[in-house]
Design a protein around this motif. Structure first.
Motif, short mmCIF file in Angstrom:
data_model
loop_
_atom_site.label_atom_id
_atom_site.label_comp_id
_atom_site.label_asym_id
_atom_site.label_seq_id
_atom_site.Cartn_x
_atom_site.Cartn_y
_atom_site.Cartn_z
N TYR A 175 3.73 -6.13 5.59
CA TYR A 175 3.28 -4.93 4.90
C TYR A 175 4.44 -4.34 4.10
O TYR A 175 5.59 -4.32 4.56
CB TYR A 175 2.77 -3.89 5.90
N TRP B 30 0.92 3.78 5.67
CA TRP B 30 0.38 3.04 6.80
C TRP B 30 -0.98 3.57 7.23
O TRP B 30 -1.89 2.82 7.55
CB TRP B 30 1.37 3.08 7.96
N ARG C 234 -6.61 -2.37 8.17
CA ARG C 234 -5.41 -2.54 8.99
C ARG C 234 -5.73 -3.16 10.35
O ARG C 234 -5.09 -4.13 10.77
CB ARG C 234 -4.73 -1.17 9.19
N GLU C 235 -6.75 -2.62 11.02
CA GLU C 235 -7.07 -3.10 12.36
C GLU C 235 -7.61 -4.54 12.33
O GLU C 235 -7.23 -5.37 13.16
CB GLU C 235 -8.09 -2.18 13.03
N TYR D 90 0.85 -1.19 0.00
CA TYR D 90 0.00 0.00 0.00
C TYR D 90 0.88 1.23 0.00
O TYR D 90 2.10 1.16 0.25
CB TYR D 90 -0.93 0.00 1.22
N LEU E 195 -3.94 2.35 5.01
CA LEU E 195 -3.99 0.93 4.72
C LEU E 195 -5.33 0.32 5.12
O LEU E 195 -5.67 0.25 6.29
CB LEU E 195 -2.84 0.23 5.46
N GLU F 271 -4.92 -7.18 11.82
CA GLU F 271 -4.17 -7.48 13.03
C GLU F 271 -4.95 -8.41 13.95
O GLU F 271 -4.39 -9.30 14.58
CB GLU F 271 -3.82 -6.17 13.75
#
Length: 449
Positions: free
Chosen positions: A381, A359, A365-366, A356, A362, A369
């Motif tokens: 990433y 950050w 993202r959460e 991407y 992105l 994770e």
């Protein structure tokens, strides 16, 4: 569009189905030639004349079969993936144009005097139809290949594409009937009309019957979720029916703000879990006029879903583990597969390379994770423009970056690659250099037209 280089699970079944549908395609293309060569033939006019006529019939038959290629028949597209069908449709159109162009060129080269028949007052109705058919086919191919360069809006192009296709075929049939040299026998005319009726019945199914079926199975927007990276997720629920089952990673055509008859559908990957078909999720990035309007969709809006389609799915490639490689919004079908595997409590090893720009933007993202805790998932990433203190990979997905993190048995794994054209080409080249078997690489590209 998606491409799968290897045969999916149950390869023998799909191989046999592929051979069957290939034979059906060839039979439909060659049927007019076979019919017109049965029984007494008119006096020959020479090799070049007969070759020109044969090319004319073949080109017309191929135009008719083009409607089948875009009819989205599930059984016919399953062995190849609908992406391959659309790619073939796009490439074979150039062949059809070449064949149809060769028809008059050969005739005029053999008998230059025929040019007199192409000018008033000698120009007949059926010759005019032939010229207009060729013009419509040429316009269809040019506007398709250069749509973006000509700045033709997708919705408008689809309407013109369908109209030009019907015009090209219809006028070609008028031309053939008017010439009548090889189809004058009454029984040949009957058989020819049966073939023509089949083509137009198929057109009626695609443009009338299927939209009517979709109209009876609507969906409603339950919510519109804002994601990172100018991406919005539409969450849909079936309205008055049981919804549809699908394989994780597949896609569907969505019609929003319009009737299914309006030719306003757009293809998007399903990003939700296949174990939760009662709530379809489509994650759509703002990339064009239509996608920029997704954030304005309101809960309760009626939506029509034509699907599922595609061979880009872990369910069709049951390997010991998977490597997912996504660029930008190419993460959408990958999320569908990861969410499904998490709901199944699948413990096979998984790797995700996610490229991407930055950050902060992105997408998912959460949630990515949080998926680490539910899956045997490693994520790497790759940022093109990192800011602040960034210790991860930087730049573009390359052979070096991919090779640094692959396990020792990486040649046994299946690879799912999705993203923009440059990302796809770069990753496929890198995987080939690393020695990944071509049968293990499955790619998806968001560029059907």
């Amino acid at each position: 569009m998606h491409r799968s280089h290897g045969l999916p699970g149950g390869w023998m079944r799909y191989a046999l189905l592929g051979l069957f549908w290939t034979a059906v395609y060839l039979a439909l293309v060659l049927a007019p030639l076979v019919v017109l060569n049965i029984g007494p033939m008119p006096a020959g006019r020479g090799f070049w004349w007969d070759l020109s006529a044969a090319l004319g019939f073949a080109g017309t038959a191929m135009m008719g079969v083009m409607f089948i290629l875009t009819a989205r028949f599930h059984h016919a597209t399953a062995p190849f993936g609908i992406d391959i069908i659309y790619y073939f449709h796009r490439q074979i159109a150039l062949v059809v144009l070449g064949i149809v162009l060769a028809h008059p060129i050969i005739l005029l080269a053999e008998e230059p005097g025929l040019t007199l028949l192409l000018t008033p007052p000698q120009l007949s109705f059926h010759m005019s139809a032939g010229i207009l058919s060729l013009s419509a086919l040429l316009a269809l191919v040019v506007t398709s290949l250069a749509r973006k360069k000509l700045h033709i809006h997708y919705d408008g192009w689809r309407l013109w594409h369908a109209s030009l296709a019907v015009a090209a075929l219809g006028l070609a049939l008028v031309h053939i009937d008017g010439v009548g040299y090889y189809s004058a026998a009454p029984w040949k005319r009957v058989l020819w009309m049966v073939i023509v009726a089949f083509w137009f019945a198929l057109l009626a199914y695609v443009r009338l019957v299927r939209p009517y079926m979709l109209l009876r199975r609507p969906y409603q927007v339950e919510e519109v979720v804002e994601e990172r990276g100018d991406t919005w997720s539409l969450v849909l629920r079936p309205d008055g029916h049981g919804g549809m089952s699908f394989q994780p990673g597949q896609f569907a055509w969505l019609t929003i703000w319009h009737s299914p008859f309006a030719l306003k559908e757009h293809p998007f990957s399903i990003s939700s879990s296949a174990l939760r078909p009662e709530r379809l999720r489509f994650s759509i990035k703002e990339l064009g006029d239509f996608t920029r309007r997704i954030k304005h969709v309101v809960p309760g809006e009626r939506v029509y879903v034509d699907g599922p389609y595609g061979a880009f799915s872990v369910d069709r490639h049951r390997g010991p583990g998977y490597v997912f490689i996504a660029g930008g919004i190419g993460i959408a079908p990958v999320m569908g597969m990861l969410r499904t595997l998490a709901d199944r409590e699948d413990r096979r090893p998984l790797l995700l390379y996610y490229a991407y720009k930055s950050w902060e933007r992105l997408t998912f993202r959460e949630e990515l994770e949080s998926l680490r805790a539910r899956l045997e998932l490693k994520i790497f990433y790759v940022l093109n423009e990192p800011h602040g203190v960034w210790t991860g990979e930087v730049g573009f997905l390359s052979e070096e970056i991919l090779g640094r993190h692959l396990p020792g048995d990486f040649k046994r794994l299946d690879y799912f690659v999705c993203g923009p054209v440059p990302v796809l080409k770069l990753v496929e080249s890198a995987l080939h250099k690393l020695g990944v078997p071509i049968s293990k690489i499955h790619s998806e590209l968001f560029d059907l037209v």
